[in-house]
Design an enzyme around this catalytic site. Structure first.
Site, PDB file in Angstrom:
ATOM      1  CD  GLU A  96       2.405  -3.845   3.275  1.00 24.17           C
ATOM      2  OE1 GLU A  96       2.770  -2.659   3.332  1.00 24.17           O
ATOM      3  OE2 GLU A  96       2.240  -4.575   4.266  1.00 24.17           O
ATOM      4  CE  LYS A 110       2.527  -4.641  10.352  1.00 27.63           C
ATOM      5  NZ  LYS A 110       1.360  -4.705   9.438  1.00 27.63           N
TER       6      LYS A 110
END
Length: 305
Positions: A30, A164
């Site tokens: 990404e 995350k």
């Protein structure tokens, strides 16, 4: 958008095109980690090194981004460095990927947008740092990442260090279960928490070898189950910041975000930046280490496919 109708908008970097045509292993990467996840010049150096790790691991790296309205599958050294220096790049997910292409804009692709672009050209393995998920306080804000829906819909293996740690990991796991997304702990029975090797939550599934993960994915495809597979790969022990220590930094960063009324797509970059400041740079070093670790595993999975 089907792959055929999308092709006029896509530029495939020559080494990636050659690998795909020959059936050699390719790993997608990404680009929001470049445009929004790390400061310059750390972002550019990290991106170049992660590509090298994948190459050294026997696969071909394909960093995905949108540059000047073109969906790039693999970047030249110049494109990667230019993207690292771009200060006004968009943060692209499914909702605005088409907008950026139509308007000739430049943007980093999130997990969701990277999965979409990877699947368009037949890339089945993707390495990232951590996925987006359910933000803390989502019962009021409804701030839930589009990454979760994309994992339910797009058949790509996403190798991460879990969600995350700034997110509500428990609620993120619940949404993934509801959406039918398998979450596989790589060599662990406890979910990692990005900077930390452990969270309070069990990994729903556990596999120990890249070949097992590849076989599991092939089996899902053969059964017509659809969607992707999320692999949760703990950060190396010598680079982790213990969860108990991170909790204080995360809480302080979230209070700062609330005080400044930071919302929407700005939340994650703000929190990561604040945590970088609070940890005196340690969080960045750990972030780089976990991305590199995920790249190594992704290369092994891609070879096994």
């Amino acid at each position: 958008m089907s792959p055929e109708t999308a092709r006029p908008f896509i530029d495939i970097h020559a080494p990636v095109a050659q690998a795909l045509a020959a059936g050699r292993p390719v790993v997608a990467l990404e680009s929001t980690i470049i445009t929004h996840g790390m400061p310059y010049p750390d972002n550019g150096a990290m991106a170049a090194n992660v590509e090298k790790i994948i190459s050294d691991g026997g696969a071909v790296p394909a960093t995905i981004a949108v540059i000047g309205g073109r969906i790039k599958i693999g970047l030249s050294d110049g494109e990667r460095e230019s993207l690292a220096m771009t200060g006004d790049a968009m943060k692209l997910s499914r909702a605005d990927l088409g907008f950026a292409v139509a308007q000739g804009r430049t943007g980093g692709t999130t997990v969701a947008a990277t999965m979409i672009a990877a699947e368009m050209v037949g890339i089945k393995v993707f390495a990232t740092g951590g996925i987006g998920g359910v933000h803390k306080g989502a019962e009021k804000s409804f701030d839930i990442s589009a990454d979760l829906d994309e994992l339910a819909r797009t058949p790509v293996i996403v190798v991460s260090a879990g969600a995350k740690a700034i997110l509500d990991i428990e609620k993120t796991l619940e949404v993934l279960e509801t959406r039918g997304v398998p979450v596989v702990g790589h060599g662990c029975e406890t979910m990692p928490a990005f900077w930390s090797r452990q969270s309070p939550f069990r990994a729903p599934l556990t596999l120990y070898k890249p070949e097992e993960i590849a076989h599991f994915f092939r089996t899902r495809v053969a059964l017509g189950l659809g969607g992707g597979v999320l692999v949760a790969n703990p950060v190396p022990e010598n680079h982790e910041i213990p969860a108990e220590e991170m909790a204080g930094y995360i809480e302080a960063a979230q209070k700062a975000a609330e005080a400044l009324n930071v919302t929407g797509k700005a939340v994650t970059p703000f929190l990561l930046g604040k945590i970088l400041e609070l940890t005196g740079g340690r969080s960045l070093k750990t972030n780089i280490a976990l991305v590199e670790n995920n790249a190594r595993l992704a290369a092994e999975i891609a070879k096994a496919l």
